[in-house]
Design an enzyme around this catalytic site. Structure first.
Site, PDB file in Angstrom:
ATOM      1  N   GLU A   1       0.821  -1.206   0.000  1.00 27.64           N
ATOM      2  CA  GLU A   1       0.000   0.000   0.000  1.00 27.64           C
ATOM      3  C   GLU A   1       0.859   1.262   0.000  1.00 27.64           C
ATOM      4  OE1 GLU A   1      -4.201   1.173   2.057  1.00 27.64           O
ATOM      5  OE2 GLU A   1      -2.583   0.624   3.411  1.00 27.64           O
TER       6      GLU A   1
ATOM      7  N   GLY B   1       1.795  -0.258  11.296  1.00 27.59           N
ATOM      8  CA  GLY B   1       1.354  -1.099  12.395  1.00 27.59           C
ATOM      9  C   GLY B   1       0.858  -2.441  11.879  1.00 27.59           C
TER      10      GLY B   1
ATOM     11  N   MET C   1      -1.264  -4.348   8.009  1.00 29.31           N
ATOM     12  CA  MET C   1      -1.839  -4.172   6.673  1.00 29.31           C
ATOM     13  C   MET C   1      -2.848  -5.271   6.409  1.00 29.31           C
ATOM     14  SD  MET C   1      -2.022  -2.386   3.990  1.00 29.31           S
ATOM     15  CE  MET C   1      -3.038  -2.742   2.560  1.00 29.31           C
ATOM     16  N   GLU C   2      -3.991  -4.872   5.848  1.00 27.58           N
ATOM     17  CA  GLU C   2      -5.175  -5.709   5.774  1.00 27.58           C
ATOM     18  C   GLU C   2      -5.219  -6.654   4.588  1.00 27.58           C
ATOM     19  OE1 GLU C   2      -6.374  -1.713   3.731  1.00 27.58           O
ATOM     20  OE2 GLU C   2      -5.160  -2.347   5.432  1.00 27.58           O
ATOM     21  N   ASN C   3      -4.128  -7.214   4.144  1.00 27.75           N
ATOM     22  CA  ASN C   3      -4.162  -8.137   3.016  1.00 27.75           C
ATOM     23  C   ASN C   3      -5.141  -9.273   3.322  1.00 27.75           C
ATOM     24  OD1 ASN C   3      -1.691  -6.698   2.167  1.00 27.75           O
ATOM     25  ND2 ASN C   3      -0.727  -7.919   3.771  1.00 27.75           N
TER      26      ASN C   3
ATOM     27  N   HIS D   1      -8.911  -3.690  13.898  1.00 30.81           N
ATOM     28  CA  HIS D   1      -8.871  -2.709  12.811  1.00 30.81           C
ATOM     29  C   HIS D   1      -8.662  -3.418  11.471  1.00 30.81           C
ATOM     30  CE1 HIS D   1      -7.365   1.260  11.065  1.00 30.81           C
ATOM     31  NE2 HIS D   1      -6.926   0.380  10.184  1.00 30.81           N
ATOM     32  N   GLU D   2      -7.669  -4.292  11.424  1.00 32.64           N
ATOM     33  CA  GLU D   2      -7.382  -4.986  10.155  1.00 32.64           C
ATOM     34  C   GLU D   2      -8.514  -5.930   9.775  1.00 32.64           C
ATOM     35  OE1 GLU D   2      -4.981  -3.708   8.559  1.00 32.64           O
ATOM     36  OE2 GLU D   2      -4.329  -2.593  10.329  1.00 32.64           O
TER      37      GLU D   2
ATOM     38  N   HIS E   1     -11.254  -4.276   7.973  1.00 33.55           N
ATOM     39  CA  HIS E   1     -10.897  -4.045   6.571  1.00 33.55           C
ATOM     40  C   HIS E   1     -11.297  -5.204   5.659  1.00 33.55           C
ATOM     41  CE1 HIS E   1      -8.834  -0.276   6.451  1.00 33.55           C
ATOM     42  NE2 HIS E   1      -7.876  -0.610   7.278  1.00 33.55           N
TER      43      HIS E   1
ATOM     44  N   GLU F   1     -10.146   3.453   5.941  1.00 37.17           N
ATOM     45  CA  GLU F   1      -9.343   3.663   7.143  1.00 37.17           C
ATOM     46  C   GLU F   1     -10.147   4.262   8.298  1.00 37.17           C
ATOM     47  OE1 GLU F   1      -6.757   2.232   7.562  1.00 37.17           O
ATOM     48  OE2 GLU F   1      -5.950   1.860   5.581  1.00 37.17           O
TER      49      GLU F   1
END
Length: 881
Positions: A138, A282, A284-286, A316-317, A320, A339
């Site tokens: 990203e 912190g 990443m939402e892969n 949080h992730e 997503h 986000e």
């Protein structure tokens, strides 16, 4: 028009280019083959990357994104094309394509191993020599690994095939469906195709990772069972510290919560959580392979606040997986559509689905504070931002897009009701699954669910800038009774210059003071639609000791306390025991320090008088960090020594006051060694570095040990014997934490030659052993910054001469770390603010370089603003000596 004239041959894809390509291309699938079998060879700079793209085009021409070491072959529908004509910088231009049938383009090339955390990052573990790889894409770094259409609204199905050493853990977004071992000690794994996703959320993981597995079984509404295979991974050398079972338990709780909330089954098959080294973010939402910073693998004492923050990041992730992955913004203008939602809903899940009961308190103290800082900068922007290109997108991952947006969504849920917000989200996913959206799409879902016109609300909250402020104006009669009271909203949009007038649904609390205890005596719910609203509940009552707008932290606004309320707070903060309003009060007082309306020494005194009563580990950590900043940055220079002495004495007392090994004691110890960089609390640092138990009963873990060595060096007390002990400790346990701390300590020594060497090392991103990684670079920069204003002053002119070449020759990640890390922020205000050379030089540079890249100018404008605020606060601090 010739295609080479239409598109700029560079890496910075523009929004208009992306729109043209999206209108022209229908992307059917992509096959990506990566051969990573040479990764363990330090001499190997690149790896084989083969991508096959199948797509339709209406125009017969397009370009493919690929940042490469080399391109060896491009086959268009089976036919090779001339590379000299097609390959230009980061793009491969294609013409003469079919317009009546799909095209198949196969691109074979060499992609580059990364040390910046962008693309495919390679890390060699200093403890055991093992090599680890992971990707971070990203907003636009997938093109560093494979050829693709690098924009969020061109989604397709990806099928990854990975080759690496046979003992390695190889993974991507989807499960492995085939595995073949080769006689040369390697293996090739094939993953099942992904559903349609954007390029920036594809992911690859490779290395001898330690893996913990479990599964989550979800009962769906139709009675079917959905089985989600889960895995949590980290480096093998961290396995003894890895609480993978706790991580998977949190993951399972989150999946159960989100299935209920969104009423849409998890669409990505498996759920892997990979904790990786030298990570720029912190997490990443892969989808199917979420990556996290390995700072969440706790090798030292982790406070409840740190565990809560990790849980919040996990949630949080996970949010997503729906907001961002299933439904994705068309372009980076609407980055907030994922986000802001993930920040808000992740906190909602942390509060509802885990055992952490202070999630919203920590949000108020930490996340909102980040938003307030960002929203008061000259570079502030609306939540729905104007993002003309990828460079701008890269910098919009900021406090406005995340924390302000999340705060505004919390207010939105209060405005339309929690049920309507939930129903809007459910409708949004069902309508736009696997597609791309913009603001209007979500507003339409909200209007249908709530029955309210969302246009005015969106215009007021999402398309304007600046922080609204709230205050209560009231009058009292001779008997001390309130005769009139009004809640007032004020502030100016820094972009438009118009008054801020936003709708708020919030509560206002009144508190009485009795023997130091602040007790809420009354509260009123208010819907504020304009400049002011009457507060009838106060009329006829005795004047309260404290009036607190936004008592429940429902909205996004700073509080300007009336003089009586501020005086009450500063003297009695320990008497406010309700955690959420207390965090709101601390946050607004902290903003007053930064805004030069509360003298720094008063705030530092309030922390020293009252923070020890704060039981919330997250908030306590925020306050102790603010104590250090208040003294070192915002207090007048001549007051700092006295403030540090008092802080060192008080905190040293706290060490024995708090339970040994408790969160509060460990946070206090870490704060003391930060203060000790300036020469105080030397006896405490010596005790932490001595063998055996110390008189404070503080357990010296890895973090405290290395923070103490850094403090010893920065204070000028790292003599030859101590330096030898430091190197011996690092050699005995050569973790990445230890090695980077040694870099910081050596650069922190208050010596002109040391600073010269550190400055050059950061500027070149190289030391005697070769190129630095992202974390190593920052470690040296941190040490360099630990110097007095006079010691670092000689480097200011060199800094201004170097920053534009740095920005133009380094990757965005490295350039940002260099420019921010070397910025002349340590300043002691002597005469008038205008006479400060660092501030004057920053202003002069920006005036002379009006045409410099906007991303570079944004970094410098924000750094200058932070310096301006510090100098303003120092000047104000002098008014109440």
């Amino acid at each position: 028009m010739d295609i080479l004239e239409r598109y700029a041959p560079n890496e910075n894809l523009r929004r208009d280019e992306a729109a043209l390509r999206a209108a022209d291309i229908t992307w059917h699938f992509a096959e990506v083959q990566l051969d990573l079998s040479n990764a363990v060879d330090p001499a190997a700079t690149s790896y084989q990357s083969v991508t096959t793209l199948n797509f339709d085009t209406a125009s017969g021409e397009t370009f493919v994104d690929f940042i490469h070491e080399s391109v060896q072959e491009v086959l268009v529908n089976g036919n090779p094309i001339d590379l000299d004509d097609a390959v230009l910088d980061a793009r491969i231009y294609l013409s003469g394509l079919r317009t009546d049938a799909p095209n198949t383009v196969k691109i074979t090339g060499k992609a580059i191993y990364s040390r910046s955390g962008e693309g495919l990052h390679r890390f060699v573990d200093p403890q055991d020599g093992e090599t680890y790889l992971y990707t971070q894409f990203e907003p636009s770094e997938a093109r560093r690994v494979f050829a693709c259409f690098e924009q969020p609204d061109l989604k397709t199905s990806y099928r990854f095939t990975l080759t690496g050493p046979s003992a390695w853990h190889l993974a991507s977004n989807q499960p492995i469906v085939d595995e073949v071992f080769h006689e040369n000690g390697t293996k090739t794994v094939a993953c099942s195709p992904t559903p349609k996703i954007s390029s920036y959320i594809t992911a690859v993981l490779a290395g001898p990772y330690h893996v913990v597995r479990d599964e989550h079984v979800q009962q769906l509404a139709d009675g079917e069972e959905l089985v989600i295979e889960m895995a949590a991974t980290c480096r093998a050398s961290l396995a003894e510290h890895f609480d993978g079972e706790e991580i998977l338990e949190l993951t399972s709780r989150g999946l159960a919560y989100f299935h209920e909330l969104f009423d849409y089954p998890y669409p990505w098959g498996k759920y892997d959580s990979a904790f990786v080294p030298e990570y720029n973010l912190g997490a990443m939402e892969n989808p199917g392979l979420v990556t996290f910073t390995e700072r969440y693998v706790f090798t030292s004492h982790a406070t409840e606040g740190q565990h809560e923050q990790r849980a919040n990041t996990i949630m949080h992730e996970m949010a997503h997986m729906w907001f961002g992955d299933l439904v994705t913004m068309k372009w980076w203008d609407d980055l907030w559509l994922k986000e802001s939602f993930a920040d808000y809903i992740g906190t909602l899940a942390n509060d509802a689905a885990t055992d952490f009961t202070t999630a919203w308190t920590t949000f108020a103290a930490r996340r909102k504070a980040w938003a307030y800082v960002a929203d008061q900068m000259p570079t502030t922007h609306p939540i729905v931002a104007d993002i003309p290109d990828l460079l701008a997108a890269d910098q919009n991952f900021d406090g406005i897009t995340y924390a302000k947006g999340a705060s505004v969504l919390k207010q939105l849920a209060a405005f339309v009701g929690a049920d309507a917000f939930r129903d809007a989200a459910r409708s949004y996913f069902r309508t736009h699954a696997y597609g791309n959206t913009s603001l209007d799409d979500f507003l339409q879902a909200l209007e249908s669910a709530s029955g309210r016109d969302m246009g005015q609300w969106a215009d007021a909250w999402l398309k304007t800038s600046g922080v609204p402020k709230l205050r209560v104006d009231y009058a009292v009669d001779e008997a001390g009774l309130v005769t009139e009271a009004t809640l007032v909203q004020f502030g100016t949009d820094p972009i438009s210059g118009e008054p801020i007038r936003r709708p708020h649904v919030l509560s206002v609390g009144a508190y009485t003071l009795d023997e130091g205890a602040l007790t809420r005596s009354a509260v009123q719910s208010v819907e504020l639609t304009g400049e002011s609203s009457p507060l009838d509940f106060l009329v006829g009552q005795p004047a309260p000791a404290l009036v607190l707008p936004n008592d429940g932290d429902e909205t996004y606004a700073l509080i300007e306390f009336d003089p009586a309320s501020r005086a009450t707070l500063l003297a009695n903060l320990s008497g406010l025991t309700d955690s959420l309003p207390r965090a709101t009060c601390w946050a607004s007082l902290w903003d007053a320090v930064r805004s030069a309306t509360l003298v720094a020494q008063s705030y530092a005194g309030a922390i020293l008088d009252h923070a020890h009563t704060v039981a919330d580990a997250g908030v306590f950590g925020v306050l102790t960090d603010q104590l250090v900043s208040t003294i070192s940055r915002y207090a007048a220079p001549e007051l700092r020594a006295g403030l540090r002495d008092r802080a060192a004495a008080v905190l040293t007392g706290w060490l024995t006051r708090f339970e040994a090994g408790s969160d509060q004691q460990m946070t206090t110890a870490r704060t003391l060694v930060k203060l000790a960089r300036a020469g105080v609390a030397g006896e405490v640092v010596d005790a932490f570095l001595a063998e055996g138990e110390n008189q404070y009963a503080v357990p010296v873990d890895e973090q405290l040990l290395w923070d103490s060595y850094v403090a010893l060096a920065a204070s000028g007390r790292l003599d030859e014997a101590a330096e030898q002990r430091m190197h011996a400790a690092a050699k005995a346990n050569p973790t990445s934490v230890a090695l980077n701390a040694v870099r910081t300590a050596l650069a922190a020594r208050p010596d002109a030659q040391v600073k010269e060497h550190a400055f050059d090392t950061v500027l070149m991103a190289r030391d005697e052993d070769g190129a630095l990684s992202n974390d190593a670079l920052s470690a040296v920069a941190l040490g360099f910054s630990m110097g007095s204003a006079s010691l670092l002053a000689p480097f200011e002119q060199r800094y201004w001469a170097a920053i534009q070449p740095v920005f133009e020759t380094m990757s965005m990640e490295f350039a940002t770390r260099v420019i921010e890390g070397l910025y002349p922020m340590n300043q002691d205000l002597e005469g008038a603010i205008e006479q400060n050379t660092a501030l004057a030089d920053a202003t002069a540079w920006l005036e002379r370089h009006d045409g410099a890249p906007k991303a570079l100018r944004r970094i410098l404008i924000e750094e200058r603003d932070a310096l301006q605020r510090a100098l303003n606060a120092q000047a104000f601090s002098r008014t109440s000596r």
